[in-house]
Structures are given as C-alpha cells and as structure tokens.
Design a protein around this motif. Structure first.
Motif, PDB file in Angstrom:
ATOM      1  N   SER A 113       6.504   8.612   2.423  1.00 52.95           N
ATOM      2  CA  SER A 113       5.527   8.299   1.376  1.00 52.95           C
ATOM      3  C   SER A 113       5.696   6.861   0.876  1.00 52.95           C
ATOM      4  CB  SER A 113       5.661   9.283   0.212  1.00 52.95           C
ATOM      5  OG  SER A 113       6.945   9.203  -0.373  1.00 52.95           O
ATOM      6  N   VAL A 114       6.947   6.376   0.838  1.00 49.59           N
ATOM      7  CA  VAL A 114       7.184   4.987   0.424  1.00 49.59           C
ATOM      8  C   VAL A 114       6.610   4.023   1.453  1.00 49.59           C
ATOM      9  CG1 VAL A 114       8.961   3.253  -0.040  1.00 49.59           C
ATOM     10  CG2 VAL A 114       9.218   5.571  -0.941  1.00 49.59           C
ATOM     11  N   LEU A 115       6.797   4.331   2.747  1.00 51.95           N
ATOM     12  CA  LEU A 115       6.261   3.461   3.793  1.00 51.95           C
ATOM     13  C   LEU A 115       4.731   3.440   3.776  1.00 51.95           C
ATOM     14  CD1 LEU A 115       8.616   4.224   6.825  1.00 51.95           C
ATOM     15  CD2 LEU A 115       8.711   2.330   5.208  1.00 51.95           C
ATOM     16  N   GLU A 116       4.146   4.565   3.420  1.00 54.79           N
ATOM     17  CA  GLU A 116       2.677   4.602   3.327  1.00 54.79           C
ATOM     18  C   GLU A 116       2.185   3.660   2.237  1.00 54.79           C
ATOM     19  OE1 GLU A 116      -0.930   7.866   2.657  1.00 54.79           O
ATOM     20  OE2 GLU A 116       1.163   8.442   2.361  1.00 54.79           O
ATOM     21  N   LYS A 117       2.859   3.681   1.091  1.00 55.74           N
ATOM     22  CA  LYS A 117       2.486   2.775  -0.004  1.00 55.74           C
ATOM     23  C   LYS A 117       2.752   1.326   0.385  1.00 55.74           C
ATOM     24  CE  LYS A 117       3.410   6.056  -3.785  1.00 55.74           C
ATOM     25  NZ  LYS A 117       3.868   7.197  -2.987  1.00 55.74           N
ATOM     26  N   PHE A 118       3.855   1.087   1.101  1.00 57.74           N
ATOM     27  CA  PHE A 118       4.181  -0.279   1.533  1.00 57.74           C
ATOM     28  C   PHE A 118       3.094  -0.817   2.468  1.00 57.74           C
ATOM     29  CE2 PHE A 118       6.179  -3.272   4.503  1.00 57.74           C
ATOM     30  CZ  PHE A 118       6.717  -4.194   3.613  1.00 57.74           C
ATOM     31  N   PRO A 123      -0.373  -4.901   4.547  1.00 60.31           N
ATOM     32  CA  PRO A 123      -0.926  -4.405   5.818  1.00 60.31           C
ATOM     33  C   PRO A 123      -0.577  -5.255   7.035  1.00 60.31           C
ATOM     34  CG  PRO A 123      -2.638  -5.438   4.476  1.00 60.31           C
ATOM     35  CD  PRO A 123      -1.428  -5.329   3.608  1.00 60.31           C
ATOM     36  N   ARG A 124      -0.090  -6.485   6.821  1.00 56.02           N
ATOM     37  CA  ARG A 124       0.237  -7.347   7.960  1.00 56.02           C
ATOM     38  C   ARG A 124       1.716  -7.281   8.341  1.00 56.02           C
ATOM     39  NH1 ARG A 124      -2.828 -12.997   6.747  1.00 56.02           N
ATOM     40  NH2 ARG A 124      -1.923 -13.477   8.794  1.00 56.02           N
ATOM     41  N   VAL A 125       2.460  -6.402   7.679  1.00 59.97           N
ATOM     42  CA  VAL A 125       3.867  -6.185   8.026  1.00 59.97           C
ATOM     43  C   VAL A 125       3.979  -4.863   8.776  1.00 59.97           C
ATOM     44  CG1 VAL A 125       6.220  -5.865   7.181  1.00 59.97           C
ATOM     45  CG2 VAL A 125       4.685  -7.477   6.038  1.00 59.97           C
ATOM     46  N   GLN A 126       4.561  -4.907   9.960  1.00 63.72           N
ATOM     47  CA  GLN A 126       4.771  -3.696  10.760  1.00 63.72           C
ATOM     48  C   GLN A 126       6.217  -3.238  10.590  1.00 63.72           C
ATOM     49  OE1 GLN A 126       3.601  -3.681  14.995  1.00 63.72           O
ATOM     50  NE2 GLN A 126       5.602  -2.799  15.442  1.00 63.72           N
ATOM     51  N   VAL A 127       6.394  -1.963  10.246  1.00 67.23           N
ATOM     52  CA  VAL A 127       7.731  -1.384  10.114  1.00 67.23           C
ATOM     53  C   VAL A 127       8.092  -0.680  11.415  1.00 67.23           C
ATOM     54  CG1 VAL A 127       9.188   0.253   8.870  1.00 67.23           C
ATOM     55  CG2 VAL A 127       7.504  -1.124   7.626  1.00 67.23           C
ATOM     56  N   ASP A 128       9.153  -1.141  12.051  1.00 61.52           N
ATOM     57  CA  ASP A 128       9.676  -0.521  13.271  1.00 61.52           C
ATOM     58  C   ASP A 128      10.843   0.358  12.843  1.00 61.52           C
ATOM     59  OD1 ASP A 128      10.854   0.164  15.646  1.00 61.52           O
ATOM     60  OD2 ASP A 128      10.920  -1.849  16.480  1.00 61.52           O
ATOM     61  N   LEU A 129      10.578   1.677  12.706  1.00 63.76           N
ATOM     62  CA  LEU A 129      11.546   2.608  12.124  1.00 63.76           C
ATOM     63  C   LEU A 129      12.315   3.355  13.202  1.00 63.76           C
ATOM     64  CD1 LEU A 129      12.685   4.071   9.609  1.00 63.76           C
ATOM     65  CD2 LEU A 129      10.791   5.700   9.840  1.00 63.76           C
ATOM     66  N   SER A 130      13.640   3.298  13.117  1.00 64.68           N
ATOM     67  CA  SER A 130      14.522   4.060  14.007  1.00 64.68           C
ATOM     68  C   SER A 130      15.195   5.147  13.178  1.00 64.68           C
ATOM     69  CB  SER A 130      15.577   3.142  14.629  1.00 64.68           C
ATOM     70  OG  SER A 130      16.468   3.880  15.430  1.00 64.68           O
ATOM     71  N   VAL A 283      11.035  -9.339   5.147  1.00 62.73           N
ATOM     72  CA  VAL A 283      12.190  -8.490   4.888  1.00 62.73           C
ATOM     73  C   VAL A 283      12.461  -8.418   3.391  1.00 62.73           C
ATOM     74  CG1 VAL A 283      14.661  -8.165   5.302  1.00 62.73           C
ATOM     75  CG2 VAL A 283      13.179  -8.984   7.150  1.00 62.73           C
ATOM     76  N   ARG A 284      12.337  -9.551   2.722  1.00 62.25           N
ATOM     77  CA  ARG A 284      12.577  -9.583   1.283  1.00 62.25           C
ATOM     78  C   ARG A 284      11.613  -8.668   0.534  1.00 62.25           C
ATOM     79  NH1 ARG A 284      16.394  -9.857  -1.823  1.00 62.25           N
ATOM     80  NH2 ARG A 284      17.176 -11.694  -0.726  1.00 62.25           N
ATOM     81  N   VAL A 285      10.316  -8.735   0.857  1.00 62.33           N
ATOM     82  CA  VAL A 285       9.366  -7.886   0.132  1.00 62.33           C
ATOM     83  C   VAL A 285       9.595  -6.411   0.463  1.00 62.33           C
ATOM     84  CG1 VAL A 285       7.629  -9.709  -0.064  1.00 62.33           C
ATOM     85  CG2 VAL A 285       7.541  -8.140   1.894  1.00 62.33           C
ATOM     86  N   PHE A 286      10.030  -6.125   1.691  1.00 62.86           N
ATOM     87  CA  PHE A 286      10.312  -4.740   2.054  1.00 62.86           C
ATOM     88  C   PHE A 286      11.487  -4.212   1.231  1.00 62.86           C
ATOM     89  CE2 PHE A 286      12.540  -1.464   4.440  1.00 62.86           C
ATOM     90  CZ  PHE A 286      11.494  -0.608   4.775  1.00 62.86           C
ATOM     91  N   ILE A 287      12.560  -4.989   1.145  1.00 63.47           N
ATOM     92  CA  ILE A 287      13.737  -4.581   0.388  1.00 63.47           C
ATOM     93  C   ILE A 287      13.378  -4.330  -1.077  1.00 63.47           C
ATOM     94  CG2 ILE A 287      15.954  -5.398  -0.513  1.00 63.47           C
ATOM     95  CD1 ILE A 287      16.324  -6.853   2.194  1.00 63.47           C
ATOM     96  N   ASP A 288      12.644  -5.261  -1.680  1.00 61.16           N
ATOM     97  CA  ASP A 288      12.278  -5.126  -3.092  1.00 61.16           C
ATOM     98  C   ASP A 288      11.370  -3.925  -3.319  1.00 61.16           C
ATOM     99  OD1 ASP A 288      13.779  -7.358  -3.644  1.00 61.16           O
ATOM    100  OD2 ASP A 288      12.069  -8.732  -3.676  1.00 61.16           O
ATOM    101  N   PHE A 289      10.429  -3.695  -2.408  1.00 57.89           N
ATOM    102  CA  PHE A 289       9.479  -2.599  -2.560  1.00 57.89           C
ATOM    103  C   PHE A 289      10.200  -1.251  -2.448  1.00 57.89           C
ATOM    104  CE2 PHE A 289       6.239   0.398  -1.289  1.00 57.89           C
ATOM    105  CZ  PHE A 289       5.108   0.004  -2.005  1.00 57.89           C
ATOM    106  N   GLU A 292      12.508  -0.527  -5.496  1.00 60.08           N
ATOM    107  CA  GLU A 292      11.756  -0.122  -6.690  1.00 60.08           C
ATOM    108  C   GLU A 292      11.289   1.328  -6.593  1.00 60.08           C
ATOM    109  OE1 GLU A 292       7.482  -1.143  -8.898  1.00 60.08           O
ATOM    110  OE2 GLU A 292       8.208  -2.409  -7.252  1.00 60.08           O
ATOM    111  N   HIS A 293      10.739   1.713  -5.442  1.00 61.79           N
ATOM    112  CA  HIS A 293      10.152   3.047  -5.315  1.00 61.79           C
ATOM    113  C   HIS A 293      11.215   4.135  -5.177  1.00 61.79           C
ATOM    114  CE1 HIS A 293       6.462   0.773  -4.860  1.00 61.79           C
ATOM    115  NE2 HIS A 293       5.795   1.899  -4.971  1.00 61.79           N
ATOM    116  N   PHE A 294      12.309   3.853  -4.501  1.00 54.58           N
ATOM    117  CA  PHE A 294      13.374   4.854  -4.395  1.00 54.58           C
ATOM    118  C   PHE A 294      14.006   5.108  -5.754  1.00 54.58           C
ATOM    119  CE2 PHE A 294      13.113   5.231   0.060  1.00 54.58           C
ATOM    120  CZ  PHE A 294      13.998   6.227   0.456  1.00 54.58           C
ATOM    121  N   ARG A 295      14.193   4.071  -6.547  1.00 55.02           N
ATOM    122  CA  ARG A 295      14.802   4.264  -7.852  1.00 55.02           C
ATOM    123  C   ARG A 295      13.922   5.091  -8.771  1.00 55.02           C
ATOM    124  NH1 ARG A 295      17.559  -1.763  -8.760  1.00 55.02           N
ATOM    125  NH2 ARG A 295      19.335  -1.398  -7.372  1.00 55.02           N
ATOM    126  N   LYS A 296      12.622   5.015  -8.579  1.00 58.01           N
ATOM    127  CA  LYS A 296      11.711   5.861  -9.358  1.00 58.01           C
ATOM    128  C   LYS A 296      11.864   7.322  -8.950  1.00 58.01           C
ATOM    129  CE  LYS A 296       8.084   2.421 -10.180  1.00 58.01           C
ATOM    130  NZ  LYS A 296       6.692   2.017  -9.831  1.00 58.01           N
TER     131      LYS A 296
END
Length: 301
Positions: A113-118, A123-130, A283-289, A292-296
């Motif tokens: 759900s966090v990745l969906e919001k991210f 929209p121009r950042v692609q998350v390559d999740l392992s 990477v910086r915006v991903f870390i910050d985003f 913030e959302h996990f702490r909520k």
C-alpha cells in the motif's frame, strides 16, 4: 583486460534492458533504436563469451551469468547516477530506478500500500522490489534500500532508520482448535503441529521474564511467510506470524491467537541504506516517503 568505453556503454544498455524487461522499453528510455540495443547486447555477450539473456518471443530472462553481471551493473549505474546528481543534473521531478529489498511479511502488508501511494506521488520512479526473508548484501547486490523486520547486527557501512515496531502472535484457525485443545503454556506446543519459517525459533517469556525456548515439531517448514499464513488459515496447525500480517484475519475470526501472555517479542522495523555523501534524488525521496508512511502505520518510529 580492463573494460573499454564500449563495454561500459554496453553494460549500461544491458542494465536498462533488464530493468525494462524488454529491448523496446530500454530503447525508449535510452533514446536508441531497438536494433541498436540488440546489437549492443549481442556484442557484449560475444566480448564476454557468455549468454546473458534468454530470449523468447514473449519474455526475457537472465541466465546465471547475466544475473551476476546485472548486480554489478546496477551498482555501477547507481554510482554514475550519484555522480550526475553531484553535477547538478537532478531536476525537480525524481526519476529512475530504486532497487529495494524487503522481507516477505512486510511485502504483503503494509509495504504494497505504501508503494502504491509512492507511485502516485512519483510516477517517474520505478521501484525494483526483491522479496526475500534472507539478509541481502546491499553493496554486493546493488540494492539502494532494504527494509528489515528481524533483528540484525548493525553494519558500519549502512545508515539505519527506525520505522516502528512489530509484534508477533501464535495463532491457528478455528478448524484446527476444533480438533485440538488450545495450548495453555508454551510447553503444550510439543503436542501441537507447529508451522514454522526456516531457521526461526519460538522464544517465549518464562518465569521472572527469563527467555524460554521450547522444542517444536510440525509438518511444514517454509521460507515464505505467506505459505505459513495460508497453511494456518487452512487449519494445518499453529503459526507464529507478525500481527500486521494477520490483523484482518483476527478481526474476521479466520485466525485466533493463543499464549498471548508468553509472547514478548517486539521486532524493530528498520530501513537501511549505504552510507554515501550524496544520495541520488530518487533514493532520497523514496527513503523519506517510506519512513513517513511506515511511522504512521506502526506509530513507533
């Protein structure tokens, strides 16, 4: 023999093909023709003397050698992107790929759900999740960020951010308890079918708060927490699972917890990333985003 300039270009093309999972997607991103991309990959394979990609009419897949090379190429491109950032070529809109490693339990909930919001925000950042429950070697495998659930020793090469805490629960389905009486103490588990993750130990709180380790046995040991949860839902036995993963199951009565008074474990959820003087903007915006959302969600950052 060292890598030539042509080799470096070809490796860049190869990495973009892997990330796009297609020659045409890489060509569009690089501003090249599809035939030029194909030519670069063929030349690189000939230069190295190995096949890097398995090509069919429907899909691309990495060979063993290709996977090993991609790990290095991904790290190379990350360093190159960092150098580009230093030169001031980062626009106001982040773009590019962020390579992320996460444990299976958190990838099911709440990371998706966090990745969906991210994706909506960037929209121009692609998350390559392992997704894996093993601890990855971030530098060797070229990951930008890793989310960790289980306690791990601190690594001096990594920066760590606390995201929150997670509790676990021993649980089973009502259909299981219809056949077996619920355990009253941890020692009763020796008479139950315990569904476990590979390498996991169920440590309980004994008298005076001392840790209590109970020998367990069961018909299933898996390396995928989703499989363990599904087996518990089907009434196969008891499982120890993160509460965030089974919250809905507990609310709707599909699972029931036992031994709550004996389960003290609180896992700290952390986000780690390599120490760098300048992080790529994406990477910086991903870390910050994510922070913030996990702490909520977990209220424990």
């Amino acid at each position: 023999m060292g890598a030539s300039l042509d080799d470096l270009v070809a490796m860049t093309v190869f990495a973009r093909v892997v990330e796009a999972n297609s020659f045409s997607g890489a060509a569009a991103r690089l501003g090249l023709s599809k035939s030029a991309v194909s030519t670069r990959i063929t030349a690189l394979e000939r230069r190295l003397g190995v096949q890097l990609l398995q090509r069919t009419t429907r899909r691309l897949s990495l060979t063993h050698e290709g996977a090993r090379l991609y790990e290095r190429c991904a790290h190379l491109l990350s360093v190159a992107d960092e150098a580009s950032d230093l030169l001031g070529h980062v626009g106001t809109i982040p773009e590019g790929t962020v390579r992320v490693a996460a444990p299976v339990g958190l990838s099911l909930h709440p990371l998706v759900s966090v990745l969906e919001k991210f994706a909506e925000r960037y929209p121009r950042v692609q998350v390559d999740l392992s997704v894996s429950d093993r601890q990855v070697d971030m530098l060797a495998e070229g990951f930008d960020v890793a989310v960790r659930l289980r306690p791990h020793p601190h690594e001096r090469t990594l920066i760590e951010r606390r995201l929150g805490t997670e509790r676990t629960a021993i649980c089973g389905a009502p259909s299981y308890f219809a056949r077996r009486a619920p355990p009253q103490t941890p020692h009763d588990l020796t008479h139950h079918n315990c569904l476990r993750m590979k390498g996991s130990k169920w440590v309980f709180q004994g008298q005076g708060g001392a840790p209590l380790l109970v020998p367990l046995s069961g018909t299933l040991v898996a390396d995928d927490i989703a499989v363990v949860r599904e087996a518990a839902l089907e009434g196969m036995g008891l499982a120890r699972l993160p509460r965030s993963l089974i919250d809905a199951d507990l609310r709707e009565g599909r699972l029931v917890t036992v031994l709550d008074a004996y389960v003290p474990d609180v896992f700290t959820i952390t986000l780690v990333y390599p120490q760098r003087k300048h992080l790529p903007h994406r990477v910086r915006v991903f870390i910050d985003f994510v922070t913030e959302h996990f702490r909520k969600v977990f209220r424990g950052g």
